[in-house]
Design an enzyme around this catalytic site. Structure first.
Site, PDB file in Angstrom:
ATOM      1  CB  CYS B  57      -0.975  -0.007   1.171  1.00  0.00           C
ATOM      2  SG  CYS B  57      -0.194  -0.325   2.722  1.00  0.00           S
ATOM      3  CG  HIS B 105      15.695   1.335  -2.808  1.00  0.00           C
ATOM      4  ND1 HIS B 105      15.244   2.553  -2.338  1.00  0.00           N
ATOM      5  CD2 HIS B 105      14.581   0.616  -3.122  1.00  0.00           C
ATOM      6  CE1 HIS B 105      13.926   2.567  -2.385  1.00  0.00           C
ATOM      7  NE2 HIS B 105      13.494   1.397  -2.855  1.00  0.00           N
ATOM      8  N   GLY B 197     -18.954   1.597  18.277  1.00  0.00           N
ATOM      9  CA  GLY B 197     -18.425   2.404  17.164  1.00  0.00           C
ATOM     10  C   GLY B 197     -17.220   1.735  16.519  1.00  0.00           C
ATOM     11  N   GLY B 200     -13.718   1.751  18.653  1.00  0.00           N
ATOM     12  CA  GLY B 200     -13.783   0.806  19.762  1.00  0.00           C
ATOM     13  C   GLY B 200     -13.733  -0.619  19.257  1.00  0.00           C
TER      14      GLY B 200
END
Lengths: 276, 431
Positions: B57, B105, B197, B200
């Site tokens: 990602c 790298h 929620g 949590g």
């Protein structure tokens, strides 16, 4: 051979303690197992040295502060390894290891064991168990107190969100608390045995089971305090800071008993005064 | 063709973009999913090159070792073949490297130094996965195999020898870390989640993944609590009962959207008395807070807000940053090894050719004179011949490998061997 062992034991402990410290300093656990192995080896050599002395004197090598210190360091290492056994949840050994190194180093500097056993009318085995278990009890109190201090330090770090070396390296609070409890229990059992055998020694030497001796009194106080700690922990669910404070207080009493009451106030026990 | 087969030549390439150079929406368009990977790898390998694609990602990178000298890296063109807009990107947005710096790298990436959060440890697994998948598709040869194996080794060394990945760097992991610092093994401890929620839920999920003993969920809408209890494997509790069961809990996560405090000081004080002040961890991530901040002063009660978790994360990241010089030292050590290996590659064709030449001579001699011996003696003779020649070649080969092959002496030694045995410079075959 005796001179070699006299220096070999503190050197092995020093190596183990350095390895533990290296892990503590770097924050990685590279040497943990090796250090534990080194301390086991050191304990075996130490046991060998003490056994040789027991055979030579036909009694525990006592009489003076330095033999006492080596017995104390032996007990500290034994308790430390007992607590670390089977635990992969972090280590507190780095703090105990240096205590053992200090005690054993002082003992080695102090010179070889005495040439003669402490003279007592009691049976050497009974007297040996009385003193040996008392020393184990004091070592347990010292280990409990160190764990108590570590508990309080970690407690404070977590409360204040301070993410330092202590926070990262020490075992969880729960584990430290359990180790404190185990050390207190071990100390309590050892002191119980010591007191029982001490009464037996008194019976033979003084024809009584009790003397109003300062050292006996302080040791009994430690015993009562640790008994209360264990009972509260078991039946009232006490844990955490209370157990830590009790263990610290117990150790301070034990320290007072060993370092002040024994040599200066006790007419009966002259443990560190060079013979009984 | 060039005689230089070492990876310091222009045959090893890297092209890529990361969180440092491209925003997420553009990186998403470049990412290579597992379905597209075979097509991308086969496009990259069209001329027999070695290729590995690292797509996470935070970065998309193509590592390529070309089968021909002085090639142009087709990596970017392949990655952007359906994204003509991105194909034109260059300069600061896309980074390229050639030769050994590609290896450095990759080492930095595997170590976690190039991650968005320094020391992030998932990257090592992602490097390993990319390498394995390329291996499965037959896209990895000698050079990239060595490079990725060494990069994985670097990642492991960094994790074992430094504290670069130590400490939580997200709210969820900071909450778990706190719980573990207090209780160790969480399987014997109970958790109460107040509110259903997303935040949590996320924290509770992290704790459940650590096999917490018992999970209770309290929410004003019972339906939501039941749904969450089913997905996380817990039980529901009525919100009104929370103060009564507080003393049974070890960890409480509160994340309601209530406009005022849900739990009062006296309720927690009573719970702490009942539990004999055994430690209780309360993580209150609600805004405004669900728990009275004074509760944190009660003995044994550890009340943590989202700001507390932030300060733990910040301290952990500072600790990680302090480890960077030690990590760079490891990377330098490994890079030196890579350089040595690269240089040693120059002698490989000559040594291979020398061994082949000597084996050929042995075979020739055996075929000419072997008939004079019984079959069982011929086997022994062949073994003896091989052992003898191997001993004769051992020292010269060790000397060639041991010398700096980039130095005039090393080059002269190789040239002499080739001349004496009539070997081709490039292939090592008899010329």
């Amino acid at each position: 051979m005796t001179a070699l062992l006299q220096w070999l034991v503190p050197l092995v402990y020093l190596l183990g303690a350095t390895l533990y410290f290296s892990d503590f300093w770097s924050g990685a656990r590279r040497w943990d197992r090796v250090a534990r192995g080194v301390f086991w080896a050191g304990l075996l050599v130490h046991a060998g040295r003490l056994t040789m002395e027991v055979f030579r004197l036909d009694a525990l090598p006592l009489g003076g502060i330095f033999p006492f210190l080596t017995l104390l360091s032996f007990s500290v290492v034994a308790v430390m390894l007992f607590l670390e056994m089977g635990s992969s949840d972090g280590s507190t050994a780095v703090f105990l290891a240096w205590l053992a190194v200090g005690l054993e180093g002082c003992s080695a500097v102090g010179g070889p064991f005495p040439q003669h056993a402490v003279s007592t009318a009691a049976h050497p085995a009974v007297f040996g168990i009385h003193v040996g278990t008392a020393i184990l009890g004091y070592a347990g109190a010292a280990v409990a107190a160190i764990h108590g201090v570590l508990y309080l330090l970690l407690y404070r770090e977590i409360k204040s969100n301070r993410v330092g070396r202590i926070y990262r390296f020490l075992p969880p609070l729960d584990q430290i608390e359990k180790r404190t409890g185990s050390s207190v229990a071990l100390s309590f059992v050892a002191l119980t045995v010591s007191l029982v055998f001490g009464m037996r020694v008194l019976r033979v030497t003084e024809s009584t089971y009790w003397l109003w001796d300062a050292k006996i009194l302080t040791t009994c106080l430690v015993w009562v305090l640790f008994g209360l700690t264990l009972s509260s922990r078991r039946w009232l669910g006490w844990s955490g800071r209370r157990v830590a404070f009790f263990s610290l207080f117990g150790f301070l009493l034990a320290l007072a008993s060993l370092g002040f009451v024994g040599p200066f106030l006790s007419g009966f026990h002259t443990f560190s005064g060079g013979g009984q | 063709m060039s005689s230089d087969v070492s990876i310091s030549s222009s045959r090893l390439h890297l092209v890529g973009a990361s969180h440092k150079t491209l925003p997420l929406d553009l990186r998403e368009r470049l990412s290579v999913g597992s379905e597209e990977l075979p097509t991308v790898l086969s496009a990259l390998q069209s001329d027999g090159s070695e290729a590995v694609v690292l797509s996470t990602c935070n970065r998309v990178e193509v590592y390529l070792f070309s089968s021909i000298s002085e090639c142009v890296n087709p990596g970017w063109e392949v990655l952007t073949r359906f994204e003509p807009e991105l194909a034109a990107l260059n300069g600061d947005r896309v980074y390229r490297a050639k030769g050994l710096p590609v290896g450095k790298h990759l080492f930095r990436v595997a170590a976690g130094l190039e991650s968005q959060i320094v020391g992030e440890h998932q990257i090592l697994g992602q490097v390993r996965d990319s390498y394995r998948r390329a291996l499965e598709y037959g896209a990895v040869g000698g050079v990239l195999d060595r490079l990725f194996r060494q990069a994985i080794h670097v990642g492991k060394r960094v994790r074992n020898e430094t504290s670069l990945s130590v400490g939580a760097a997200h709210h969820g992991s900071a909450a778990v870390e706190l719980a573990e610092r207090m209780f160790g093994d969480l399987s014997r401890h109970s958790v109460l989640l107040i509110g259903a929620g997303d935040t949590g839920k996320l924290l509770a999920r992290q704790l459940v993944d650590k096999h917490v003993g018992e999970l209770s969920i309290a929410n004003r809408t019972p339906g939501k609590a039941e749904e969450l209890a089913r997905s996380l494997g817990g039980q529901t509790v009525e919100v009104s009962r929370v103060p009564d069961i507080l003393h049974e809990m070890d960890i409480v996560i509160s994340a309601t959207s209530s406009p005022k405090s849900v739990i009062r000081y006296d309720q927690v004080a009573a719970a702490m008395r009942t539990r004999s002040y055994r430690p209780l961890l309360i993580i209150d991530i609600a805004v405004p807070r669900d728990f009275d901040p004074q509760i944190g002063e009660i003995e044994g009660c550890f009340l943590k807000s989202i700001e507390d978790l932030d300060s733990i994360i910040e301290a952990n990241i500072q600790e990680r940053i302090s480890e960077v010089p030690a990590v760079e030292q490891i990377i330098e050590e490994e890079y030196t090894q890579l350089e040595n290996w690269s240089v040693s590659l120059r002698s490989e064709p000559t040594i291979r050719g020398l061994r082949g030449r000597v084996d050929g001579i042995l075979e020739e001699v055996l075929s000419r004179h072997g008939k004079k011996f019984r079959p069982e003696d011929r086997v022994q003779l062949e073994l003896f011949g091989k052992a003898l020649l191997s001993r004769v070649l051992h020292d010269p080969i060790c000397r060639v490998k041991g010398s700096n092959q980039a130095s005039p002496l090393g080059t002269a030694r190789l040239a002499l061997i080739r001349e004496l045995f009539g070997l081709d410079e490039e292939t090592g075959r008899r010329s």
